[in-house]
Design a protein around this motif. Structure first.
Motif, PDB file in Angstrom:
ATOM      1  N   LEU A 153       0.834  -1.192   0.000  1.00  0.00           N
ATOM      2  CA  LEU A 153       0.000   0.000   0.000  1.00  0.00           C
ATOM      3  C   LEU A 153       0.875   1.250   0.000  1.00  0.00           C
ATOM      4  CD1 LEU A 153      -2.682  -1.127   2.599  1.00  0.00           C
ATOM      5  CD2 LEU A 153      -3.026  -0.836   0.133  1.00  0.00           C
ATOM      6  N   LYS A 179      -6.137   3.662  -1.579  1.00  0.00           N
ATOM      7  CA  LYS A 179      -7.540   3.345  -1.277  1.00  0.00           C
ATOM      8  C   LYS A 179      -8.415   3.526  -2.504  1.00  0.00           C
ATOM      9  CE  LYS A 179     -11.144   4.368   2.124  1.00  0.00           C
ATOM     10  NZ  LYS A 179     -11.499   5.203   3.308  1.00  0.00           N
ATOM     11  N   GLU A 195      -7.398  -7.799   3.921  1.00  0.00           N
ATOM     12  CA  GLU A 195      -6.760  -7.902   5.229  1.00  0.00           C
ATOM     13  C   GLU A 195      -5.498  -7.048   5.203  1.00  0.00           C
ATOM     14  OE1 GLU A 195      -6.708 -11.787   7.476  1.00  0.00           O
ATOM     15  OE2 GLU A 195      -7.003 -12.542   5.441  1.00  0.00           O
ATOM     16  N   PHE A 196      -5.266  -6.303   6.288  1.00  0.00           N
ATOM     17  CA  PHE A 196      -4.167  -5.346   6.345  1.00  0.00           C
ATOM     18  C   PHE A 196      -3.104  -5.820   7.339  1.00  0.00           C
ATOM     19  CE2 PHE A 196      -7.963  -3.218   4.988  1.00  0.00           C
ATOM     20  CZ  PHE A 196      -7.552  -2.344   4.013  1.00  0.00           C
ATOM     21  N   LEU A 228      -5.159  -2.056  13.258  1.00  0.00           N
ATOM     22  CA  LEU A 228      -5.591  -2.232  11.880  1.00  0.00           C
ATOM     23  C   LEU A 228      -7.060  -2.611  11.758  1.00  0.00           C
ATOM     24  CD1 LEU A 228      -2.393  -3.894  10.399  1.00  0.00           C
ATOM     25  CD2 LEU A 228      -3.098  -1.499  10.339  1.00  0.00           C
ATOM     26  N   ARG A 234      -6.063   1.580   9.094  1.00  0.00           N
ATOM     27  CA  ARG A 234      -5.659   0.371   8.362  1.00  0.00           C
ATOM     28  C   ARG A 234      -4.964   0.689   7.042  1.00  0.00           C
ATOM     29  NH1 ARG A 234     -11.625  -2.047   7.429  1.00  0.00           N
ATOM     30  NH2 ARG A 234     -11.340  -2.104   9.683  1.00  0.00           N
ATOM     31  N   TRP A 235      -5.285   1.836   6.443  1.00  0.00           N
ATOM     32  CA  TRP A 235      -4.666   2.170   5.155  1.00  0.00           C
ATOM     33  C   TRP A 235      -3.229   2.643   5.294  1.00  0.00           C
ATOM     34  CZ3 TRP A 235      -6.799   0.391   0.929  1.00  0.00           C
ATOM     35  CH2 TRP A 235      -8.169   0.083   0.958  1.00  0.00           C
ATOM     36  N   ALA A 237      -1.113   0.684   6.703  1.00  0.00           N
ATOM     37  CA  ALA A 237      -0.380  -0.578   6.711  1.00  0.00           C
ATOM     38  C   ALA A 237       0.525  -0.665   5.483  1.00  0.00           C
ATOM     39  CB  ALA A 237      -1.351  -1.748   6.738  1.00  0.00           C
ATOM     40  N   VAL A 240      -1.467  -5.344   1.934  1.00  0.00           N
ATOM     41  CA  VAL A 240      -2.862  -5.781   1.912  1.00  0.00           C
ATOM     42  C   VAL A 240      -2.924  -7.131   1.201  1.00  0.00           C
ATOM     43  CG1 VAL A 240      -3.400  -4.560  -0.264  1.00  0.00           C
ATOM     44  CG2 VAL A 240      -5.241  -5.148   1.337  1.00  0.00           C
TER      45      VAL A 240
END
Length: 246
Positions: A153, A179, A195-196, A228, A234-235, A237, A240
């Motif tokens: 990410l 995102k 899932e992060f 997360l 979470r973004w 992280a 992904v």
């Protein structure tokens, strides 16, 4: 197959990478996101038995070869002719007959439509034009087919600072996913589970060769299990893991 300048850069970069003897320094960082690697492989292994499978960006073929015992048939594609030659040689030496490897353009594959039940790939989508690549993945998947990806990410400013300081470690055309990119993903797939991984756990990277490395990582993982789950966090992280369904 024809190449534009961008694809030629990717081919040359990966040919050099697969021709190298030494491990890249960046590869050792995956120590910090072992849970992401484990989660990705759990998904892939569970989906492949008795299925027709495409490894999208197969590199030296070791993943496909490792899954050959359970899948009905596996096809691996990669833009690197060096990697494909390595994969083909290894499969032949091991006598594995239900895998095939070919040099191909992931954005315009020389493969028939609706020919695979499962597609999987690690660290490839962020090298590609998403609209083109996802359209092609959807094309070659059968109805109800599944796809799994492990991708970086691009929102975390600390990680981006490292990327900016190490341009030699990647191609100029790479674009860690944002995102907004998942709006494109959802255009082609009816199901998109994410899932992060890799935020506090990244602090374990300096300790990866230490006897305490696993303990430091474990502490970071427990913190990440809380952080997360927060939508706005979470973004940030690093990784992904994507589970998609046609």
């Amino acid at each position: 197959m024809t190449y534009d300048a961008r694809l030629a850069r990717e081919r040359d970069f990966h040919n050099e990478r697969f021709g190298a003897v030494e491990e890249r320094k960046e590869d050792s960082f995956y120590f910090a996101v072992k849970p992401a690697v484990d989660a990705y492989w759990r998904l892939v292994r569970a989906a492949c038995p008795e299925q027709d499978v495409l490894e999208y960006g197969c590199s030296n073929g070791m993943s496909s070869i490792g899954l050959a015992h359970s899948a009905r048939w596996i096809t691996g594609i990669d833009i690197s002719d060096v990697a494909i030659q390595q994969a083909t040689n290894t499969a032949a030496l091991r006598g594995i007959e239900n895998v095939t490897f070919q040099v191909d353009n992931a954005e315009d594959m020389n493969l028939p439509s609706a020919s695979f039940d499962v597609v999987f790939g690690s660290g490839i989508l962020h090298h590609l034009v998403l609209d083109k690549s996802l359209s092609e993945i959807r094309r070659v998947l059968r109805p109800g087919g599944k796809a799994f990806f492990f991708e970086p990410l691009g929102h975390n400013p600390v990680i981006n600072l490292y990327r900016n300081r190490t341009p030699e470690a990647r191609t100029v055309d790479e674009h860690p996913l944002l995102k907004s990119d998942f709006e494109i993903v959802r255009k082609y797939f009816s199901k998109c589970d994410l899932e992060f991984f890799g935020l506090a756990a990244l602090a374990s990277i300096p300790f990866r060769k230490s006897p305490f490395g696993a303990a430091v990582r474990g502490t970071g993982e427990r913190i990440d299990n809380l952080l997360l789950k927060i939508p706005g966090v979470r973004w940030q992280a690093w990784i992904v893991v994507m589970a998609l369904e046609a």
